[in-house]
Design an enzyme around this catalytic site. Structure first.
Site, PDB file in Angstrom:
ATOM      1  N   GLU A  88       3.090  -5.170   4.818  1.00 16.65           N
ATOM      2  CA  GLU A  88       3.118  -4.455   3.545  1.00 16.65           C
ATOM      3  C   GLU A  88       3.838  -5.300   2.497  1.00 16.65           C
ATOM      4  O   GLU A  88       4.926  -5.820   2.763  1.00 16.65           O
ATOM      5  CB  GLU A  88       3.817  -3.108   3.686  1.00 16.65           C
ATOM      6  CG  GLU A  88       3.809  -2.284   2.406  1.00 16.65           C
ATOM      7  CD  GLU A  88       4.498  -0.943   2.572  1.00 16.65           C
ATOM      8  OE1 GLU A  88       3.861   0.081   2.319  1.00 16.65           O
ATOM      9  OE2 GLU A  88       5.691  -0.943   2.957  1.00 16.65           O
ATOM     10  N   TYR A  93       0.245  -3.309  -5.240  1.00 13.90           N
ATOM     11  CA  TYR A  93       0.554  -2.936  -3.847  1.00 13.90           C
ATOM     12  C   TYR A  93      -0.539  -3.496  -2.952  1.00 13.90           C
ATOM     13  O   TYR A  93      -1.733  -3.451  -3.289  1.00 13.90           O
ATOM     14  CB  TYR A  93       0.607  -1.412  -3.690  1.00 13.90           C
ATOM     15  CG  TYR A  93       0.794  -0.959  -2.252  1.00 13.90           C
ATOM     16  CD1 TYR A  93       2.067  -0.758  -1.736  1.00 13.90           C
ATOM     17  CD2 TYR A  93      -0.301  -0.765  -1.415  1.00 13.90           C
ATOM     18  CE1 TYR A  93       2.247  -0.367  -0.418  1.00 13.90           C
ATOM     19  CE2 TYR A  93      -0.126  -0.374  -0.095  1.00 13.90           C
ATOM     20  CZ  TYR A  93       1.148  -0.172   0.404  1.00 13.90           C
ATOM     21  OH  TYR A  93       1.318   0.198   1.711  1.00 13.90           O
TER      22      TYR A  93
END
Length: 387
Positions: A197, A109
């Site tokens: 993101e 992530y």
């Protein structure tokens, strides 16, 4: 402003951030044509909507044949997707992304966002990708790595490398991650973004770091200097009332209550909503018509408010500083006559030319409920709902 995955990946590619090859299409036949042109025999078919959680809603499929590509694309196009991120809306799928399927060794992530607590930009990274990062932060906080970027300095490669090694990456992967982070930082500033993101950021079977997904938000306040980005806006993914408000430079957010608010100034709008809650009512919206409110803008604001069938009363709270109260009153009168408002309207005016504004409302012959102050206005708006 939000972007579709394929739009975000196109921007990533422009900044040399590695992404799988893919193309967005609007028909099942085009999906097959795009899939045929790819040097692969496995594809991902991904519905393009402004929300996460698509997979659980049937919006992400793994296709092992061209027939499956056509079937999945046909099934998705025209469907509506509602997830925990859509705010209760069912978003239409007008496009699907056909992309080559990746062989995933590991999921990571990575994000870059505005860190309001530290008043700077911060990277958030984790070796646990492909899941909700909030849950990881809650259950395994030690797996979350944060890098704050000092506003008085630039982003230094050594700081990125520290994050990569902390995530357990190899030397090769650390340098790839560093490149991605440096490009994300440049992209953030160049395009006036508010969020980048990548979830998941993957390690593929060649041990390379690749952005498998992409989410980007931009700052609406910088739209005037990001004309090309503004062209990418997809209004079908927005609440119709909010999209219309944006067209007319009104700040509107729909809420779940039944007392509509029309206020000039964001701070005053927040205070108005707070007082309505304090009096036992529920705000139906946040609506800031701005300091340059005109009769035309007030009319449009009334139309947007009344597009919500839950509205049972309207509270207009105007402080005439930059704009005069008599001009606002004239706008309210014009709007009511044009729109034909059938719910009770409570008006509180204060500031420049307030007496002239009040007199215009009194002499209008319209059923406008005058209020002496905000407390009085909130009481009357709440009472009107129960009447």
């Amino acid at each position: 402003m939000n972007f579709h995955e394929y739009q975000a990946k196109d921007l990533f590619a422009q900044y040399d951030i590695p992404v799988p090859k893919g193309t967005a299409v609007k028909s099942a036949d085009d999906a097959v044509a795009v899939a045929k042109a790819m040097d692969t025999h496995q594809w991902m078919v991904k519905a393009q909507v402004h929300a996460g959680g698509r997979g659980k809603a049937g919006g992400v499929k793994f296709a092992k044949s061209l027939d499956e590509v056509k079937q999945y694309a046909g099934d998705m196009l025209g469907m509506e997707i509602k997830t925990y991120q859509t705010g209760g809306m069912a978003l239409p799928v007008n496009e699907v992304l056909i992309t080559e399927a990746a062989n995933i060794e590991n999921e990571l992530y990575l994000s870059l966002l505005v860190d309001r607590a530290n008043k700077c930009l911060s990277f958030v990274a984790s070796a646990e990708g492909g899941v909700e990062i909030e849950e990881v932060a809650k259950t395994h906080p030690e797996k979350i790595h944060t890098l704050t970027v000092d506003n008085t300095e630039t982003l230094w490669p050594y700081a990125c490398r520290k994050i990569g090694f902390a995530m357990g990456l190899t030397k090769k992967q650390v340098f790839q991650l560093t490149h991605i982070m440096m490009q994300m930082h440049k992209m953030f500033h160049d395009l006036d973004l508010s969020l980048i993101e990548i979830n998941p950021l993957i390690i593929d079977d060649n041990q390379n770091v690749v952005a498998l997904d992409a989410k980007i938000n931009s700052d609406d306040n910088a739209e005037y200097r990001q004309k090309e980005l503004a062209k990418l806006r997809d209004k079908s993914q927005e609440d119709p009332a909010e999209a219309k408000a944006h067209e007319h430079e009104l700040n509107y957010i729909k809420l779940d209550g039944d007392i509509a608010c029309m206020v000039n100034g964001a701070g005053l709008a927040m205070a108005t909503m707070d007082v309505i809650k304090l009096k036992g009512g529920e705000p139906a919206n946040f609506l800031d018509v701005g300091g340059g409110a005109t009769a035309e803008r007030v009319t449009i604001a009334f139309k947007i408010i009344l597009s919500d069938p839950n509205v049972k009363s309207i509270l207009v709270n105007i402080f005439g500083g930059i704009v005069r109260c008599d001009l606002i009153a004239d706008g309210i009168i014009t709007a009511i006559k044009e729109v034909g408002v059938e719910v009770p309207i409570v008006v509180r005016l204060e500031g420049t030319n307030v007496e002239a504004g009040k007199k215009l409302l009194e002499d209008s012959g319209l059923a406008v409920i005058a209020a002496s102050d905000l407390d009085d206005a909130a009481n009357k708006a709440v009472e009107a709902v129960g009447a």
